[in-house]
Enzyme design. Structure first.
Site, PDB file in Angstrom:
ATOM      1  N   GLN A  79     -40.142 -34.714  50.305  1.00 14.12           N
ATOM      2  CA  GLN A  79     -39.632 -35.048  51.621  1.00 14.12           C
ATOM      3  C   GLN A  79     -38.724 -36.277  51.538  1.00 14.12           C
ATOM      4  O   GLN A  79     -37.943 -36.403  50.608  1.00 14.12           O
ATOM      5  CB  GLN A  79     -40.819 -35.204  52.574  1.00 14.12           C
ATOM      6  CG  GLN A  79     -41.658 -33.920  52.632  1.00 14.12           C
ATOM      7  CD  GLN A  79     -42.761 -33.955  53.664  1.00 14.12           C
ATOM      8  OE1 GLN A  79     -42.611 -34.450  54.765  1.00 14.12           O
ATOM      9  NE2 GLN A  79     -43.917 -33.408  53.294  1.00 14.12           N
ATOM     10  N   CYS A 179     -42.523 -39.578  52.308  1.00  9.16           N
ATOM     11  CA  CYS A 179     -43.137 -38.334  51.851  1.00  9.16           C
ATOM     12  C   CYS A 179     -43.914 -37.623  52.964  1.00  9.16           C
ATOM     13  O   CYS A 179     -44.820 -36.827  52.687  1.00  9.16           O
ATOM     14  CB  CYS A 179     -44.031 -38.571  50.642  1.00  9.16           C
ATOM     15  SG  CYS A 179     -43.125 -39.259  49.245  1.00  9.16           S
TER      16      CYS A 179
END
Length: 222
Positions: A79, A179
């Site tokens: 991410q 993340c």
């Protein structure tokens, strides 16, 4: 994930000034092609970036909280993450076909490499199921992330790699949900009270790399 006996030793390259992210992406792609074609050895590229955010293939737009720094599509798994001064980024370009074509094992080996490196400074880094990266337990049940992992593999040559927080400005992480994890924070070696230098960290990384990826070593951590 040991190298085969006939595999040439990887090249180690350490940059002495921050590398722009688009330049790093282009250089990785070029080197990956050269490795696949047998024109260049594997590469361990140690560097820092100017302050920036990168979006992995699973990034959610709501996790980008501010455009304080440039945002780049990374093409790696994962991410949003932050890169900047005081953070050691290591881009690994390894030939997994010559080692072992197993992506899950490769990520596990990266985790073990970070854990062994942190142990050189008496820091206990830990894995967490369902959370990529390496975590440090803190007081009160808190856990902070000290290292990130984001990888991509193309025709069994790896791109991207790891980052370890040495002494970045931790407030720079406030612009993202690192993340995608909201309930935990981030830390660094200096934040933990350790006066570690980049040179110290680089020496530890090189020494422990051989434990995991060196010739004749076991194929990976248990």
């Amino acid at each position: 994930m040991a190298g085969s006996p006939g595999l040439a030793a990887p090249e180690w390259r350490i940059e002495d000034r921050p590398v722009d992210y688009p330049d790093a992406l282009a250089a990785m792609e070029e080197r990956a092609a050269a490795i696949r074609e047998g024109r260049a050895p594997e590469l361990l590229w140690l560097l820092e970036h100017p302050p920036l955010y990168t979006a992995g293939t699973s990034a959610r737009r709501e996790d980008l909280l501010t455009h304080r720094f440039p945002v780049y599509e990374a093409g790696r798994g994962g991410q949003y993450t932050y890169h900047g001064p005081g953070q050691r980024v290591v881009y690994l370009q390894l030939d997994l076909k010559a080692r072992q074509p197993d992506l899950r094992l490769y990520v596990r080996c990266l985790e073990e490499w970070i854990i062994q490196t942190l142990a050189r400074f008496q820091v206990k880094g830990e894995r967490r199921e369902g959370r990529v990266g390496i975590w440090v337990p803190r007081e009160g049940g808190r856990e902070d992330k000290i290292a990130a992992i984001g990888v991509r593999v193309r025709r069994w040559v790896t791109l991207h790699g790891i980052s370890i927080n040495l002494d970045p400005d931790l407030s720079h992480f406030d612009g993202i949900v690192p993340c995608g994890i909201r309930e935990h924070g981030v830390t660094s070696l200096v934040d933990l009270g350790l006066p570690v230098t980049l040179q110290d960290l680089d020496i530890a990384l090189r020494d422990t790399f051989e434990n995991i990826f060196g010739p004749g070593r076991p194929m990976g951590p248990a």
